[in-house]
Motif scaffolding. Structure first.
Motif, PDB file in Angstrom:
ATOM      1  N   ALA A   1      43.492  37.902  38.268  1.00 57.11           N
ATOM      2  CA  ALA A   1      42.475  38.953  38.263  1.00 57.11           C
ATOM      3  C   ALA A   1      41.706  38.968  39.576  1.00 57.11           C
ATOM      4  O   ALA A   1      41.418  40.040  40.139  1.00 57.11           O
ATOM      5  CB  ALA A   1      41.525  38.747  37.090  1.00 57.11           C
ATOM      6  N   LYS A   2      41.388  37.784  40.095  1.00 57.25           N
ATOM      7  CA  LYS A   2      40.672  37.693  41.367  1.00 57.25           C
ATOM      8  C   LYS A   2      41.535  38.208  42.518  1.00 57.25           C
ATOM      9  O   LYS A   2      41.052  38.902  43.426  1.00 57.25           O
ATOM     10  CB  LYS A   2      40.247  36.255  41.645  1.00 57.25           C
ATOM     11  CG  LYS A   2      39.135  35.754  40.743  1.00 57.25           C
ATOM     12  CD  LYS A   2      38.767  34.325  41.098  1.00 57.25           C
ATOM     13  CE  LYS A   2      37.622  33.819  40.224  1.00 57.25           C
ATOM     14  NZ  LYS A   2      37.253  32.412  40.562  1.00 57.25           N
ATOM     15  N   ALA A   3      42.835  37.859  42.472  1.00 56.61           N
ATOM     16  CA  ALA A   3      43.741  38.314  43.532  1.00 56.61           C
ATOM     17  C   ALA A   3      43.875  39.833  43.510  1.00 56.61           C
ATOM     18  O   ALA A   3      43.918  40.486  44.562  1.00 56.61           O
ATOM     19  CB  ALA A   3      45.113  37.657  43.363  1.00 56.61           C
ATOM     20  N   ASN A   4      43.933  40.407  42.316  1.00 50.64           N
ATOM     21  CA  ASN A   4      44.036  41.870  42.209  1.00 50.64           C
ATOM     22  C   ASN A   4      42.768  42.566  42.708  1.00 50.64           C
ATOM     23  O   ASN A   4      42.828  43.718  43.170  1.00 50.64           O
ATOM     24  CB  ASN A   4      44.304  42.269  40.755  1.00 50.64           C
ATOM     25  CG  ASN A   4      45.728  41.936  40.326  1.00 50.64           C
ATOM     26  OD1 ASN A   4      46.638  41.896  41.151  1.00 50.64           O
ATOM     27  ND2 ASN A   4      45.927  41.702  39.035  1.00 50.64           N
ATOM     28  N   ARG A   5      41.636  41.856  42.643  1.00 49.44           N
ATOM     29  CA  ARG A   5      40.377  42.433  43.139  1.00 49.44           C
ATOM     30  C   ARG A   5      40.149  42.136  44.613  1.00 49.44           C
ATOM     31  O   ARG A   5      39.150  42.539  45.190  1.00 49.44           O
ATOM     32  CB  ARG A   5      39.197  41.873  42.332  1.00 49.44           C
ATOM     33  CG  ARG A   5      39.167  42.308  40.883  1.00 49.44           C
ATOM     34  CD  ARG A   5      37.801  42.033  40.246  1.00 49.44           C
ATOM     35  NE  ARG A   5      37.446  40.628  40.318  1.00 49.44           N
ATOM     36  CZ  ARG A   5      37.661  39.738  39.333  1.00 49.44           C
ATOM     37  NH1 ARG A   5      38.268  40.143  38.212  1.00 49.44           N
ATOM     38  NH2 ARG A   5      37.288  38.485  39.466  1.00 49.44           N
ATOM     39  N   GLY A   6      41.068  41.373  45.208  1.00 52.66           N
ATOM     40  CA  GLY A   6      40.927  41.033  46.612  1.00 52.66           C
ATOM     41  C   GLY A   6      40.046  39.837  46.876  1.00 52.66           C
ATOM     42  O   GLY A   6      39.713  39.539  48.035  1.00 52.66           O
ATOM     43  N   GLU A   7      39.686  39.084  45.821  1.00 50.12           N
ATOM     44  CA  GLU A   7      38.822  37.924  45.994  1.00 50.12           C
ATOM     45  C   GLU A   7      39.621  36.669  46.333  1.00 50.12           C
ATOM     46  O   GLU A   7      39.047  35.656  46.731  1.00 50.12           O
ATOM     47  CB  GLU A   7      38.009  37.689  44.717  1.00 50.12           C
ATOM     48  CG  GLU A   7      37.075  38.848  44.383  1.00 50.12           C
ATOM     49  CD  GLU A   7      36.408  38.682  43.028  1.00 50.12           C
ATOM     50  OE1 GLU A   7      36.482  37.561  42.468  1.00 50.12           O
ATOM     51  OE2 GLU A   7      35.818  39.660  42.527  1.00 50.12           O
TER      52      GLU A   7
ATOM     53  N   THR B   1      43.381  35.383  48.378  1.00 52.68           N
ATOM     54  CA  THR B   1      44.430  35.853  49.297  1.00 52.68           C
ATOM     55  C   THR B   1      45.833  35.564  48.768  1.00 52.68           C
ATOM     56  O   THR B   1      46.811  36.039  49.337  1.00 52.68           O
ATOM     57  CB  THR B   1      44.273  35.172  50.663  1.00 52.68           C
ATOM     58  OG1 THR B   1      44.322  33.739  50.497  1.00 52.68           O
ATOM     59  CG2 THR B   1      42.937  35.563  51.306  1.00 52.68           C
ATOM     60  N   GLU B   2      45.944  34.802  47.667  1.00 51.72           N
ATOM     61  CA  GLU B   2      47.257  34.443  47.133  1.00 51.72           C
ATOM     62  C   GLU B   2      47.991  35.681  46.613  1.00 51.72           C
ATOM     63  O   GLU B   2      47.382  36.610  46.070  1.00 51.72           O
ATOM     64  CB  GLU B   2      47.099  33.427  46.003  1.00 51.72           C
ATOM     65  CG  GLU B   2      48.425  32.785  45.611  1.00 51.72           C
ATOM     66  CD  GLU B   2      48.224  31.588  44.679  1.00 51.72           C
ATOM     67  OE1 GLU B   2      49.239  31.072  44.191  1.00 51.72           O
ATOM     68  OE2 GLU B   2      47.072  31.198  44.451  1.00 51.72           O
ATOM     69  N   ASN B   3      49.308  35.671  46.780  1.00 49.43           N
ATOM     70  CA  ASN B   3      50.161  36.778  46.352  1.00 49.43           C
ATOM     71  C   ASN B   3      50.137  36.894  44.823  1.00 49.43           C
ATOM     72  O   ASN B   3      50.518  35.958  44.115  1.00 49.43           O
ATOM     73  CB  ASN B   3      51.595  36.529  46.832  1.00 49.43           C
ATOM     74  CG  ASN B   3      52.498  37.712  46.573  1.00 49.43           C
ATOM     75  OD1 ASN B   3      52.305  38.461  45.629  1.00 49.43           O
ATOM     76  ND2 ASN B   3      53.501  37.880  47.421  1.00 49.43           N
ATOM     77  N   PRO B   4      49.718  38.048  44.278  1.00 46.79           N
ATOM     78  CA  PRO B   4      49.674  38.217  42.818  1.00 46.79           C
ATOM     79  C   PRO B   4      51.024  37.985  42.152  1.00 46.79           C
ATOM     80  O   PRO B   4      51.093  37.433  41.039  1.00 46.79           O
ATOM     81  CB  PRO B   4      49.208  39.664  42.639  1.00 46.79           C
ATOM     82  CG  PRO B   4      48.445  39.962  43.883  1.00 46.79           C
ATOM     83  CD  PRO B   4      49.171  39.224  44.970  1.00 46.79           C
ATOM     84  N   GLU B   5      52.106  38.390  42.806  1.00 45.13           N
ATOM     85  CA  GLU B   5      53.424  38.211  42.216  1.00 45.13           C
ATOM     86  C   GLU B   5      53.774  36.738  42.081  1.00 45.13           C
ATOM     87  O   GLU B   5      54.404  36.313  41.094  1.00 45.13           O
ATOM     88  CB  GLU B   5      54.479  38.919  43.068  1.00 45.13           C
ATOM     89  CG  GLU B   5      55.877  38.951  42.451  1.00 45.13           C
ATOM     90  CD  GLU B   5      55.888  39.606  41.071  1.00 45.13           C
ATOM     91  OE1 GLU B   5      56.683  39.155  40.215  1.00 45.13           O
ATOM     92  OE2 GLU B   5      55.104  40.552  40.834  1.00 45.13           O
ATOM     93  N   HIS B   6      53.337  35.938  43.058  1.00 45.25           N
ATOM     94  CA  HIS B   6      53.571  34.494  42.996  1.00 45.25           C
ATOM     95  C   HIS B   6      52.823  33.893  41.802  1.00 45.25           C
ATOM     96  O   HIS B   6      53.358  33.027  41.086  1.00 45.25           O
ATOM     97  CB  HIS B   6      53.097  33.838  44.298  1.00 45.25           C
ATOM     98  CG  HIS B   6      53.226  32.349  44.300  1.00 45.25           C
ATOM     99  ND1 HIS B   6      54.440  31.700  44.327  1.00 45.25           N
ATOM    100  CD2 HIS B   6      52.275  31.367  44.261  1.00 45.25           C
ATOM    101  CE1 HIS B   6      54.245  30.392  44.303  1.00 45.25           C
ATOM    102  NE2 HIS B   6      52.936  30.166  44.262  1.00 45.25           N
TER     103      HIS B   6
END
Length: 341
Positions: A156-162, A164-169
């Protein structure tokens, strides 16, 4: 056979009515057509209306104080091995309940023996059980769920840009953990509330605290164990012999259905396990080869890893390391005669 006796209460005071408990026991019937619903029964009646159960239990509380339990709950939980021995037949289980209620009555410590006709109880068969937090499958899946919950938060944080980790990973790691969960049912990780597979038939009994004449108390509670007291200069017997009842109940099942009970299925074995794990496992390893093989198979279903090579022949030879391993195994072995087996 795993039998429990519980006093029913609500919050800090005891429930003044059996209505909520009876409604809880009706939960399976709510999903079934009328013809398929399981009725309450007692020692002589095969069908008792739930309203009658509540009315008779609630009316049988003369002179009981507000802080005293008005009724007790007994649960009779045959193992899957025991259910197989009776062909998973509800009529045989009902007949067994009526016999052990005679054992229950006889286990009261009184000057005059208590007869089953002096009891006021109602019983109900249930056919399903669901997984709860106490089950091994839930406990062993829990660490994976905790990691998945953290990763979902990271996603959820990655999808909000909070992050840097790849969401797919992150998604791939979540799926990997789901696949690694050790306990699954029909392809899904087992979670609380899921129905357990296999035969799960068991019986709930609501037992009035007072006798059938509403005259005197018959309490099986832990505060009312077998004892004697002086009353007006006379010795009075009181209390309930729990060990005797559990022993009688097992022997009744074995007699009725010619059941060959294994050591690890017995109440005495469970009690030994609680009091002296070393004696328990020493007894287990001293069983004849065929019975020991069955015992170890039953224990393996609980997840207990029995340290076979280190079982000593005497208490003197017991090393501290082995004892620690036995105690860890014992925590799981205690479930060996419960409904899961």
């Amino acid at each position: 056979m795993y039998i429990t006796i519980t006093r029913q209460h609500l919050g800090e005071t005891f429930s003044q009515s059996a209505a909520d408990f009876v409604a809880y026991l009706e939960k399976e019937n709510q999903e079934l057509p009328t013809k398929e619903q399981e009725p309450f029964f007692d020692q002589y009646r095969d069908r008792v209306d739930p309203k009658t159960v509540v009315r008779e239990i609630d009316a049988n509380t003369d002179r009981l104080k507000q802080n005293e339990p008005k009724f007790y709950s007994l649960t009779v939980n045959p193992s899957q091995r025991e259910l197989a021995a009776i062909g998973n037949d509800p009529e045989k289980l009902k007949a067994y309940v009526r016999e052990i209620m005679k054992d229950y009555a006889a286990s009261f410590h009184r000057k005059e023996p208590v007869h089953v006709d002096q009891l006021k109880y109602f019983a109900k068969i249930e056919r399903e059980r669901t997984y709860s937090g106490r089950d091994r499958e839930i406990r062993e899946n829990r660490p994976y769920r905790a990691k998945i919950a953290k990763l979902q938060n990271d996603l959820a944080k990655a999808n909000r840009g909070e992050l840097t980790e790849n969401p797919e990973h992150i998604r791939r790691n979540i799926e990997r953990l789901r696949r690694q969960m050790p306990h699954r049912l029909n392809g899904r990780p087992i979670e609380e509330g899921m129905k357990k597979p296999g035969a799960q038939m068991h019986v709930h009994i609501v037992m009035s605290r007072k006798d059938a004449t509403n005259t005197y108390s018959l309490s099986p509670g832990s505060s009312y164990r077998e004892s004697e007291a002086k009353l007006h200069g006379q010795t009075v017997k009181r209390g309930f012999r729990r060990d005797e009842f559990f022993d009688r109940a097992e022997k009744t099942f074995d007699r009725m259905f010619r059941y060959d009970r294994n050591y690890v299925e017995s109440y005495r074995a469970r009690k030994t396990l609680d009091q002296d794990p070393r004696a328990y496992f020493a007894k287990l390893m001293g069983l004849p080869a065929s019975k020991r093989a069955v015992a170890l198979k039953l224990l393996s279903k609980t997840g207990a890893k029995v340290p076979l090579p280190n079982i000593p022949k005497s208490k003197v030879a017991m090393a501290r390391k082995t004892l620690a391993r036995l105690q860890k195994a014992a925590a799981l072995a205690r479930k060996a005669s419960s409904i899961e087996i």
